[in-house]
Design an enzyme around this catalytic site. Structure first.
Site, PDB file in Angstrom:
ATOM      1  N   SER A   1      -5.675   5.544  -0.622  1.00  0.00           N
ATOM      2  CA  SER A   1      -5.468   4.108  -0.752  1.00  0.00           C
ATOM      3  C   SER A   1      -6.653   3.426  -1.435  1.00  0.00           C
ATOM      4  CB  SER A   1      -5.256   3.522   0.638  1.00  0.00           C
ATOM      5  OG  SER A   1      -5.033   2.145   0.542  1.00  0.00           O
ATOM      6  N   SER A   2      -6.358   2.615  -2.456  1.00  0.00           N
ATOM      7  CA  SER A   2      -7.426   1.856  -3.122  1.00  0.00           C
ATOM      8  C   SER A   2      -7.854   0.744  -2.186  1.00  0.00           C
ATOM      9  CB  SER A   2      -6.927   1.210  -4.410  1.00  0.00           C
ATOM     10  OG  SER A   2      -6.048   2.045  -5.095  1.00  0.00           O
TER      11      SER A   2
ATOM     12  N   GLY B   1      -1.156  -5.201  -2.585  1.00  0.00           N
ATOM     13  CA  GLY B   1       0.019  -6.062  -2.440  1.00  0.00           C
ATOM     14  C   GLY B   1       0.029  -6.783  -1.103  1.00  0.00           C
TER      15      GLY B   1
ATOM     16  N   THR C   1      -1.495   2.420  -8.225  1.00  0.00           N
ATOM     17  CA  THR C   1      -2.572   3.093  -8.943  1.00  0.00           C
ATOM     18  C   THR C   1      -2.018   4.186  -9.847  1.00  0.00           C
ATOM     19  OG1 THR C   1      -4.063   2.558  -7.138  1.00  0.00           O
ATOM     20  CG2 THR C   1      -4.772   4.288  -8.633  1.00  0.00           C
TER      21      THR C   1
ATOM     22  N   ASN D   1      -1.456   5.356   3.252  1.00  0.00           N
ATOM     23  CA  ASN D   1      -1.622   6.050   1.976  1.00  0.00           C
ATOM     24  C   ASN D   1      -2.847   6.945   2.058  1.00  0.00           C
ATOM     25  OD1 ASN D   1      -1.891   6.847  -0.664  1.00  0.00           O
ATOM     26  ND2 ASN D   1      -1.970   4.773  -1.526  1.00  0.00           N
TER      27      ASN D   1
ATOM     28  N   SER E   1       0.843  -1.184   0.000  1.00  0.00           N
ATOM     29  CA  SER E   1       0.000   0.000   0.000  1.00  0.00           C
ATOM     30  C   SER E   1       0.888   1.247   0.000  1.00  0.00           C
ATOM     31  CB  SER E   1      -0.885  -0.012   1.243  1.00  0.00           C
ATOM     32  OG  SER E   1      -1.644   1.163   1.266  1.00  0.00           O
ATOM     33  N   GLY E   2       0.596   2.161  -0.899  1.00  0.00           N
ATOM     34  CA  GLY E   2       1.365   3.401  -0.964  1.00  0.00           C
ATOM     35  C   GLY E   2       2.594   3.319  -1.860  1.00  0.00           C
TER      36      GLY E   2
ATOM     37  N   GLU F   1       0.655  -7.858   2.552  1.00  0.00           N
ATOM     38  CA  GLU F   1       0.698  -7.019   3.754  1.00  0.00           C
ATOM     39  C   GLU F   1       1.113  -7.836   4.966  1.00  0.00           C
ATOM     40  OE1 GLU F   1      -3.103  -5.041   4.201  1.00  0.00           O
ATOM     41  OE2 GLU F   1      -2.619  -3.637   2.590  1.00  0.00           O
TER      42      GLU F   1
HETATM   43  P1  ATP Z   1      -2.799   1.384  -2.262  1.00  0.00           P
HETATM   44  O1  ATP Z   1      -2.462  -0.084  -2.285  1.00  0.00           O
HETATM   45  O2  ATP Z   1      -2.972   1.884  -0.860  1.00  0.00           O
HETATM   46  O3  ATP Z   1      -3.912   1.740  -3.163  1.00  0.00           O
HETATM   47  P2  ATP Z   1      -0.930   2.344  -4.245  1.00  0.00           P
HETATM   48  O4  ATP Z   1       0.218   1.407  -4.418  1.00  0.00           O
HETATM   49  O5  ATP Z   1      -2.008   2.305  -5.247  1.00  0.00           O
HETATM   50  O6  ATP Z   1      -1.487   2.161  -2.769  1.00  0.00           O
HETATM   51  P3  ATP Z   1      -0.712   5.087  -5.052  1.00  0.00           P
HETATM   52  O7  ATP Z   1      -1.998   5.597  -4.566  1.00  0.00           O
HETATM   53  O8  ATP Z   1      -0.541   4.793  -6.499  1.00  0.00           O
HETATM   54  O9  ATP Z   1      -0.307   3.806  -4.177  1.00  0.00           O
HETATM   55  O10 ATP Z   1       0.479   6.086  -4.660  1.00  0.00           O
HETATM   56  C1  ATP Z   1       0.516   6.752  -3.420  1.00  0.00           C
HETATM   57  C2  ATP Z   1       1.010   8.162  -3.627  1.00  0.00           C
HETATM   58  O11 ATP Z   1       2.365   8.155  -4.043  1.00  0.00           O
HETATM   59  C3  ATP Z   1       0.270   8.926  -4.711  1.00  0.00           C
HETATM   60  O12 ATP Z   1      -0.876   9.550  -4.197  1.00  0.00           O
HETATM   61  C4  ATP Z   1       1.316   9.927  -5.160  1.00  0.00           C
HETATM   62  O13 ATP Z   1       1.353  11.027  -4.291  1.00  0.00           O
HETATM   63  C5  ATP Z   1       2.627   9.188  -4.970  1.00  0.00           C
HETATM   64  N1  ATP Z   1       3.136   8.603  -6.234  1.00  0.00           N
HETATM   65  C6  ATP Z   1       3.053   7.325  -6.633  1.00  0.00           C
HETATM   66  N2  ATP Z   1       3.638   7.144  -7.833  1.00  0.00           N
HETATM   67  C7  ATP Z   1       4.099   8.344  -8.230  1.00  0.00           C
HETATM   68  C8  ATP Z   1       4.812   8.829  -9.389  1.00  0.00           C
HETATM   69  N3  ATP Z   1       5.157   8.024 -10.390  1.00  0.00           N
HETATM   70  N4  ATP Z   1       5.128  10.141  -9.415  1.00  0.00           N
HETATM   71  C9  ATP Z   1       4.787  10.965  -8.418  1.00  0.00           C
HETATM   72  N5  ATP Z   1       4.141  10.571  -7.302  1.00  0.00           N
HETATM   73  C10 ATP Z   1       3.786   9.288  -7.189  1.00  0.00           C
HETATM   74 MG    MG Z   2      -4.005   2.104  -5.162  1.00  0.00          MG
END
Ligand code: ATP
Ligand code: MG
Length: 732
Positions: free
Chosen positions: A228-229, A424, A184, A225, A179-180, A426
């Site tokens: 977070s999705s 992913g 996404t 996050n 997560s984070g 956890e």
């Molecule tokens: P979750 O499993 O909780 O949904 P996730 O893996 O989908 O987490 P994201 O929401 O994609 O995580 O990313 C978390 C934060 O990290 C985003 O809101 C953004 O601020 C930052 N981030 C991620 N990837 C990038 C990138 N390529 N460039 C800039 N910032 C990023």
């Molecule tokens: Mg996500």
């Protein structure tokens, strides 16, 4: 400094110095036997680059960057790569492939905003937590024209498009990570590239607009996050024969307790629980406008939009419904206040029916229908279960509307690229039912990963009859069996215990210990806990709350209440809820617990959704992206070695590089090889068959026998071998 000499290299690093590997690592001029630079692990766990001053063969005197001199055991030193390999863009190119070298290489790149690195066939992406200048039309154009070769989501997506067209096979981009970690965001970046290359019909614009909608309804702020999705998502993007996007389809899996972050949050109890109403840097009004606009784009009518928000409001007001105890048996009555009236109005039902449904339960005992009054805790459970069910129906309904809008037209060719963005692995200090399900899903995904990268690889070598000692790889089938086996597996036992009226978390835990202790992936723990040995490490689960979370507590009476509604959405939801029961329940049901025992458990529903996802992926060529979170503070520039290492181990990145490199990753058919390089031959070959020509080329270029294998149909090469031929070819 003697305590430093106690430092022991981390266990995985020893894997990477198999004799096979060191044998051919030594062929690079930089990996001389006399180690000049080495990694030394300090007592804080971090690795430091040290220079060897003298070495006795068992002990060495080394100097640290700050000038300090130490005497250390040789076992505590790990080979470092020469400076010239600093920041290589594929970890396969490292002469020494140990953990500190990989960590250092990734960090070296990360510090220069090079957040992407290849690990053989896998793309590693490290979350920058800031804007990095790597995206947008100029970059898209450059990757499309292959003017930039450095690793990127664009490059992976480009490969997927090309392979889809070339091989006429559907492709998938599988994005995983904690997560984070950036899954996404990465999925969105891939979608942008697809939209740019396959756009034109306008549907790509709609596809991009699904992101803010799904995020508004399916994301929530968590400790890890801000956005977070809480659901897994597979988006399948379809292409027409001319390579243009012609539609898409979204499949989601299990939304884990989404929270809603819009409106005047202080007024609603469900929102107050979080004690958090705003997030730094997030403009709620602007985000809201974007979502409303997106709803228009995917053709959700104004009228339906109003219904959507009415349902959201109903869920929030439900949280405010309270009860008063009316007798000494703790039976309750719903309080007639703004909350109750609002719910009745919003879901379009009679207020008396609502009151009755929230505080009683119809049952059949023998041949008699009776009405049982609910106690306070039961009424609260019933209320919350109704709110949750409405929310999840709403989410599913929105996805359904989006899918209608994006539906693939008649001109579909069946070719598609799917992007999977899923929670992913956890592992926390306290792991509950959610982690149990999420990690089970990841175990399945890992098997998919293993199969494709390792098994298929091996099979190809064997099929082509080449001499290739089998590379061992972790197979996680045992762990999957632990979850899935019937009747004695984790999921079956959980479902069984959930249907027993007297089952508790403790009786469940005891049953696991009784039946599963002989399984090598299972360990009973004290009290109500148990351990599962996942591919990514051991996780201790606390069974507290497992049964309750697994049982769907929604009463049939609540479904009936919704179906009595005068509004269109609640009626739909009631039908939707009924189809989710195993057999459509007929009339009020029997003994206590009887109504619920007919429903699919949460874990079983989750398993069903997971299997559907996997089925879709099965027939595709997968491309893997592993996202890594460099720190837990969501802050830029901070790279915590320990945290990164743990994730690299969890997603098997090191294993993949080791295996890819110890094999023959480059392959070409005899025909293609002869055609491509045959003209470089200086002497005529007696026979013109492709195999003879190929062998003559190999000899002429002095390619060492251990660097290639000749298969029945193909030639197989170690990494980097074809590069020499390509260079010569390009110069000619
Ligand atoms: P979750 O499993 O909780 O949904 P996730 O893996 O989908 O987490 P994201 O929401 O994609 O995580 O990313 C978390 C934060 O990290 C985003 O809101 C953004 O601020 C930052 N981030 C991620 N990837 C990038 C990138 N390529 N460039 C800039 N910032 C990023
Ligand atoms: Mg996500």
């Amino acid at each position: 400094g003697d305590e430093d000499s106690e430092s022991v290299p981390l266990p995985l690093s020893s894997n990477s110095t198999s004799s096979r590997e060191s044998r051919w690592c030594d062929t690079t001029p930089y990996a001389s036997k006399k180690k000049v630079q080495c990694w030394l692990q300090l007592s804080n766990g971090n690795w430091e680059l040290v220079k060897i001053i003298t070495s006795s063969g068992t002990e060495s005197v080394v100097s640290l960057p700050d000038g300090k001199v130490l005497k250390v055991h040789d076992e505590s030193l790990v080979s470092a790569n020469p400076d010239i390999l600093d920041g290589v863009d594929d970890l396969m190119q490292l002469s020494y492939l140990n953990e500190p070298s990989v960590l250092y290489n990734l960090q070296y790149r990360y510090n220069q905003n090079m957040i992407y690195t290849k690990a053989g066939p896998v793309l590693v992406a490290i979350n920058p937590f800031k804007k990095v200048p790597l995206y947008g039309n100029d970059y898209i154009e450059a990757y499309k024209r292959k003017r930039i070769e450095s690793p990127h989501v664009y490059a992976i997506t480009d490969t997927a498009i090309r392979e889809m067209i070339r091989d006429e096979v559907n492709q998938s981009i599988i994005i995983s990570g904690e997560s984070g970690a950036g899954k996404t965001e990465t999925a969105k970046i891939a979608m942008q590239y697809l939209a740019a290359l396959g756009g034109g019909s306008g549907i790509e614009y709609e596809i991009l607009k699904t992101n803010p909608i799904l995020e508004a309804f399916g994301n929530g702020k968590t400790l890890r996050n801000d956005n977070s999705s809480r659901f897994g998502k597979l988006i399948e993007i379809h292409f027409s024969e001319t390579g243009k996007i012609c539609g898409a389809n979204i499949q989601t899996s299990m939304c884990w307790g989404a929270t809603i972050s819009k409106g005047s949050a202080e007024d609603y109890k469900y929102l107050r629980q979080s004690n958090c109403y705003s997030i730094v840097g997030v403009n709620d009004a602007e985000e809201f406008r974007i979502v409303m606009e997106a709803l228009d784009v995917v053709h959700i009518s104004k009228e339906d939009q109003e219904s959507v928000f009415a349902m959201l409001a109903a869920v929030l007001w439900l949280g405010n419904v309270s009860f008063t105890v009316i007798d000494n048996e703790n039976h309750v009555q719903a309080v007639e206040d703004e909350g109750l009236f609002s719910v009745a109005k919003l879901i379009g039902c009679d207020i008396e029916d609502l009151k009755f449904t929230l505080t009683t339960r119809k049952m059949k005992v023998g041949n008699d229908n009776i009405v049982q009054k609910l106690k306070l805790s039961q009424a609260i459970d019933a209320r919350d279960a109704l709110a949750k069910s409405i929310y999840s129906c709403l989410f599913d309904w929105i996805v359904e509307q989006i899918n209608k809008s994006l539906a693939v037209g008649k001109r579909r060719t069946g070719r598609s690229i799917s992007i999977l963005d899923i929670y992913g692995f956890e592992s926390f200090n306290r792991n509950s039912f959610e982690q149990f399900c999420i990690n089970y899903a990841n175990e399945r995904l890992q098997q998919h990963f293993n199969r494709h990268l390792f098994k298929l690889e091996q099979e190809e070598y064997i099929q082509d009859g080449i001499d290739w000692a089998k590379v061992e790889f972790e197979d996680n089938q045992d762990c999957l069996n632990l979850f899935e086996k019937k009747p004695l597996g984790l999921l079956s036992l959980l479902d069984e215990e959930s249907t027993f009226p007297n089952g508790t978390d403790l009786t469940f835990a005891n049953k696991l210990k009784q039946h599963l202790n002989s399984n090598s992936c299972f360990k009973g723990e004290r009290d109500k806990a148990f351990t599962v040995c996942h591919y990514a490490g051991e996780v201790i689960y606390d069974t507290t709350g497992f049964l309750e979370k697994n049982r769907d507590l929604l009463h049939l009476d609540s479904i009936q209440l919704l179906s009595s509604s005068t509004c269109h959405l609640p009626q739909k939801f009631a039908t939707q809820m009924l189809t989710q029961t195993e057999k459509p329940a007929v009339g009020p049901l029997h003994k206590s617990g009887g109504a619920d025992s007919q429903k699919l458990s949460v874990a079983t529903k989750f398993k069903g959704q997971l299997f559907q996802l996997m089925q879709r992926l099965e027939s595709t060529t997968p491309h893997f992206i592993r996202c890594i979170k460099p720190n837990n503070l969501q802050s830029p520039g901070l790279y915590e070695q320990g945290l990164v290492l743990q994730q690299l181990r969890c997603c098997g990145v090191l294993e993949v590089v080791r295996i890819s490199r110890s094999g023959f990753p480059t392959r070409m058919s005899h025909q293609k090889f002869a055609r491509r390089y045959g003209f470089l031959l200086l002497e005529n070959v007696a026979s013109q068959d492709p195999l003879s020509v190929s062998v003559a080329i190999l000899h002429q270029f002095n390619i060492l026998p251990e660097m290639y294998q000749v298969g029945y149909t193909k030639l197989f090469f170690r990494t980097g071998q074809v590069g020499v031929l390509e260079d010569t070819r390009n110069r000619t």
